[in-house]
Design a protein around this motif. Structure first.
Motif, short mmCIF file in Angstrom:
data_model
loop_
_atom_site.label_atom_id
_atom_site.label_comp_id
_atom_site.label_asym_id
_atom_site.label_seq_id
_atom_site.Cartn_x
_atom_site.Cartn_y
_atom_site.Cartn_z
N GLY A 221 -8.74 1.64 -5.98
CA GLY A 221 -8.26 0.29 -6.22
C GLY A 221 -7.89 -0.02 -7.65
N HIS A 240 -6.91 -3.84 -6.90
CA HIS A 240 -7.07 -4.15 -5.48
C HIS A 240 -8.47 -3.77 -5.01
N THR A 241 -8.85 -4.32 -3.86
CA THR A 241 -10.17 -4.02 -3.30
C THR A 241 -10.19 -2.71 -2.54
N SER A 242 -9.01 -2.15 -2.29
CA SER A 242 -8.91 -0.84 -1.64
C SER A 242 -7.82 -0.05 -2.36
N CYS A 244 -4.83 1.63 -4.19
CA CYS A 244 -3.51 1.26 -4.71
C CYS A 244 -2.56 2.41 -4.38
N GLY A 260 -1.04 -2.33 -2.39
CA GLY A 260 -2.30 -1.78 -1.97
C GLY A 260 -2.41 -1.60 -0.47
N SER A 261 -3.42 -0.83 -0.06
CA SER A 261 -3.69 -0.66 1.36
C SER A 261 -4.26 -1.93 1.98
N ASP A 262 -4.60 -2.92 1.13
CA ASP A 262 -5.09 -4.22 1.61
C ASP A 262 -3.95 -5.16 1.99
N THR A 278 -0.72 -12.79 -6.43
CA THR A 278 -0.65 -11.77 -5.39
C THR A 278 0.30 -12.26 -4.29
N SER A 280 1.54 -11.76 -0.26
CA SER A 280 1.04 -11.29 1.02
C SER A 280 2.10 -11.47 2.09
N GLY A 286 -0.59 -1.63 4.99
CA GLY A 286 -0.62 -1.14 3.61
C GLY A 286 0.76 -1.04 3.00
#
Length: 376
Positions: A221, A240-242, A244, A260-262, A278, A280, A286
């Motif tokens: 991340g 990111h939380t997961s 990149c 990211g994969s998030d 961010t 979305s 991802g």
């Protein structure tokens, strides 16, 4: 090649009208032989925007003329023995293309002569490339998380035949025929964490400022900002939380976009390295690729997961984070593995998968805007 004409900048309020009325051109590769057989994983425009390269899972590498969608005006470059993971034109040499593959090679091509001018065996599955702004350095990423620098030496300086501001604070170049370059793989640099994608800063090395900045996304991340050629870490972004997975620097140099994969794209101010916002997408999935419009004002992300293309391809306004338009894509099961904005026009190239029933039609290359006269 003559340089592409500079386009007037498009206001956010006019974006939906322009893209809503623009035609989408379909480019069908004759190598496609059925559902899932010909997924285009990677796209790249040359510096003048007069050619676009596509690389596919079935090892097909093709150069297209965006003005002429018929495959008879395209060129297939043969040599790779496995799927092509990344294609990238030299930023200052409009006919010099690099490609990497899981066959363990990086190949360099002269698209005019349709020949492979050099092949480097990198000792493992190569899946990503990045080129420095002056075309003198490349970094190859392998699936074993090793980064390999490549020195690109030309016999003489490129002959710049056009150099004008593109309206976004960055010069656009058109370059004459390249001479015979030499390509040398340098000392590999193993990374301690999963390394997914890289990109260079827009800085060009000089005697007073010889070091470049290299950005690398990781599986934990973070994004590592490294000094090149030392690979010393200068800064770490907790992005990111997961994992990149994608990264792209705006043409203006103002923002760094990280996918990211998030299912998020984060935008980082390059002056203070603070996350500004961010983005979305409604589609989720991802983010495998991120691309900026030539003016650095609009961007979109690629997602190759099933269903990502079901609700269309979203385009965002960087300064506000608003979703300004959604490009219709066919098929509830379709993914969008790759996106690439034209270097000087509001044309958007993207690929879609064709994974059989429910995919909604043929996959392959599509370009919004190339199918008719450009509107403003």
């Amino acid at each position: 090649m003559a340089p592409a004409p500079r386009r007037d900048l498009l206001a956010k309020e006019h974006f939906a009208f322009v893209f809503g009325s623009a035609k989408t051109q379909q480019y069908t590769d004759p190598a496609a032989r059925g559902p899932g057989s010909h997924t285009i994983r990677t796209l790249a425009w040359n510096p003048t925007g007069q050619l676009i390269a596509t690389g596919s899972a079935d090892r097909t590498l093709r150069i297209w003329n965006p003005e002429r969608p018929s495959p008879k005006y395209s060129t297939e470059l043969r040599g790779h023995s496995a799927g092509i993971e990344k294609v990238l034109f030299n930023p200052v040499r409009d006919a010099e293309l690099a490609s990497c593959s899981t066959d363990g090679t990086v190949r360099f091509w002269d698209v005019r002569s349709k020949t492979c001018v050099s092949r480097l065996d990198v000792g493992g599955e190569a899946f990503t490339l990045s080129w420095s702004a002056d075309g003198s350095t490349m970094v190859v990423g392998k699936k074993d998380d090793t980064l390999i620098p490549i020195s690109v030496q030309s016999p003489s300086s490129p002959n710049i035949i056009g150099n004008e501001s593109n309206g976004a604070g960055r010069s656009s170049y058109s370059v004459s025929k390249p001479g015979a370059s030499t390509y040398t793989a340098l000392t590999p640099h193993p990374q301690p964490v999963q390394t997914n994608a890289t990109t260079f800063s827009h800085h060009v090395a000089s005697p007073t400022s010889p070091d470049l900045h290299l950005f690398a996304t990781t599986g934990d991340g973070t994004v590592k900002i490294m000094s090149y050629p030392s690979f010393d870490i200068l800064h770490t972004l907790n992005a990111h939380t997961s994992a990149c997975m994608a990264i792209s620097l705006a043409p203006t140099g103002k923002y760094l976009a990280i996918g990211g994969s998030d299912a998020l794209i984060s935008l980082w101010d390059t002056t203070d390295w603070i996350c500004q916002r961010t983005l979305s997408s409604e589609n989720g999935g991802g983010i495998r690729g991120v691309s900026w419009s030539f003016d650095g004002r609009f961007l979109c992300g690629a997602c190759d997961e099933q269903g990502c293309g079901g609700n269309g391809l979203e385009i965002f306004h960087a300064e506000t984070g608003e979703s300004v338009y959604t490009v219709p894509t066919t098929g509830v099961n379709a993914g969008v593995p790759a996106v690439a904005w034209h270097p000087s026009r509001y044309w958007l190239a993207y690929s879609t998968t064709n994974d059989g029933p429910g995919s909604g039609g043929p996959g392959g290359l599509k370009i919004v805007g190339a199918g008719g006269k450009e509107q403003r």
